[in-house]
Design a protein around this motif. Sequence first.
Motif, PDB file in Angstrom:
ATOM      1  N   MET A 129       0.822  -1.131  -0.036  1.00 37.60           N
ATOM      2  CA  MET A 129      -0.038   0.020   0.007  1.00 37.60           C
ATOM      3  C   MET A 129       0.924   1.285  -0.054  1.00 37.60           C
ATOM      4  O   MET A 129       0.450   2.280  -0.596  1.00 37.60           O
ATOM      5  N   MET A 130       1.907   1.211   0.610  1.00 36.90           N
ATOM      6  CA  MET A 130       2.829   2.489   0.937  1.00 36.90           C
ATOM      7  C   MET A 130       3.222   3.341  -0.332  1.00 36.90           C
ATOM      8  O   MET A 130       3.286   4.367  -0.204  1.00 36.90           O
ATOM      9  N   THR A 131       3.362   2.483  -1.465  1.00 39.54           N
ATOM     10  CA  THR A 131       4.187   3.127  -2.478  1.00 39.54           C
ATOM     11  C   THR A 131       3.119   4.071  -3.060  1.00 39.54           C
ATOM     12  O   THR A 131       3.608   5.046  -3.835  1.00 39.54           O
ATOM     13  N   SER A 132       1.815   3.806  -2.863  1.00 48.31           N
ATOM     14  CA  SER A 132       1.000   4.657  -3.425  1.00 48.31           C
ATOM     15  C   SER A 132       1.237   6.048  -3.028  1.00 48.31           C
ATOM     16  O   SER A 132       0.347   6.982  -3.830  1.00 48.31           O
ATOM     17  N   ALA A 133       1.614   6.454  -2.000  1.00 46.18           N
ATOM     18  CA  ALA A 133       1.739   7.613  -1.532  1.00 46.18           C
ATOM     19  C   ALA A 133       2.291   8.800  -2.481  1.00 46.18           C
ATOM     20  O   ALA A 133       1.938  10.146  -2.516  1.00 46.18           O
ATOM     21  N   VAL A 134       3.345   8.471  -3.475  1.00 43.62           N
ATOM     22  CA  VAL A 134       3.983   9.334  -4.091  1.00 43.62           C
ATOM     23  C   VAL A 134       3.654   9.442  -5.414  1.00 43.62           C
ATOM     24  O   VAL A 134       3.926  10.089  -6.348  1.00 43.62           O
TER      25      VAL A 134
END
Lengths: 360, 166
Positions: free
Chosen positions: A95-100
């Motif tokens: 999930m974390m990659t979607s932040a940027v």
Amino acid sequence: MTLLTIDWVLLTEKLLLVVAIVMISLVIAMYETYAERKVAAYIQDRIGPDRAGPFGILQPMADGLKLFMKEEIIPNTSNKLLFILGPCLAMLTAMMTSAVIPWGSALHFKMFGIDRMVTLQVADINIGILYIFGVVSLGVYGIMIGGWASNNKFSLLAALRGASQMISYELAMGLSLIALLMLTGSLSMKTIVEQQMTQGVWNIVYQPLGFLIFIVCAFAECNRTPFDLAEAENELNFGYHQEYSSMKLGFYLFAEYINMFISSAVMATLFFGGYDIPFFDEAAHIASWGATPVALLTGFVFLIKIAFFIFVFMWVRWTIPRFRYDQLMNLGWKNLIPLALVNMVITGALVLLKQNHWHF
Amino acid sequence: MGITQILFWFLTALALGSALMVVLSKNPVYSVLFLIVTFFAISGHYVLLNAQFLAIVNIIVYAGAIMVLFLFVIMLMNLNADMNLQKSKLLKFAGFIAGLCLFLVFVAALKDAAIKKSLVQTNTGEIGLIKNLGNTLFKEYVVPFELSSVLFLSAMVGAVVIGKKE
């Protein structure tokens, strides 16, 4: 103090955006499982799931319900804490990659006396690509911890395989990205997209080889066939998640689909113009239509691009058989890394030549 | 207390606590995992200092690469908590003395350091941003930087060449 002052409107805005992106990723991951079965069925000349709802459209719900209803089994000899931590980490890093990732141009929001432009990106940090790289390199832990904590030699073997595969392919992936960075001169995802919008030419034109290397590495990083050595069922029973049941298994399977979605988004952003609509002048239409419709349209086009890459992922999975482990390592170390290096050197030379106005 | 202070104290407690757990936990796998948490806390500190590049490189290199190798080795050796390692009294004592020596050196080094002057100014701290860092690296330190990058590249090519030789 001025670096981190809290703006409550900004905080709510970002929170809503995060919730929206997580929900969208989950729903898309759900329907990826459906799409995968339909694509597989089409390629193998079958019908695929068609019982639950019209065209089997409710099949993912039924599958999810099945996973929730199954008995939760934690093996006696496993390390309980790490056994639970494994799937959590896999899901978190997915999930974390979607932040940027920039999902579209800015929305114009005017309500309750607040008038502001809402960028459809959680964080426009100036190290966007490095952030993605960092999170991808953490993706190993979900597999490794899960495989080790199961206390099963097949799981451990599969975890080690998966981890060494991911580490090997990260190198080639990074090298292929360096060539792209030489061209763009920026690590920020948003700047890269805006450059492609103003140029009118997508990065794929300048970096076809880089894209090829990147997409192969993305297959390997997502543990997808032809590189799903970590779950080779004829060699390792079921791979690193063999001892898992119920929703913990569901998390591992789901994380794979989210990874696929996010890496498709990264590929579309870096090489295919991100939310850029081809042959369409966004800036002019923002002036005439207003920002919000254009933002929604760009977001929609971005999703279409992502859907295409997800289809490519599935297409490859159902056409190419699994590699043998030594073939996988040979491809990564002996073919992709030298290719990426050559690509990097050529790109560097051309960038330098262009700065010298094509004189040596 | 502002949000920066809250974050600072939280990260400090996290870093110190997990660093202690690295030493204290009996299971070596837990030690490695706590070490990863420590690296994350330190990266958080870098972000507070507005050194984003350093923060993310710390995560990529240490948490993402080196710790994976540590975990690899420990998992393959399959050290368990119940497997009591033989540690002689002498070795423990030597470790204690060595630790004290290191502590003494740190205290001696930091005693006279002008901490007040070299405190990071959070308001104008922009040296850690990738643009400024790149300017410094490629202007003032270009020769050592290029030398070390060629060294790294040749190490990687060397690994591939050794792999190709049957």
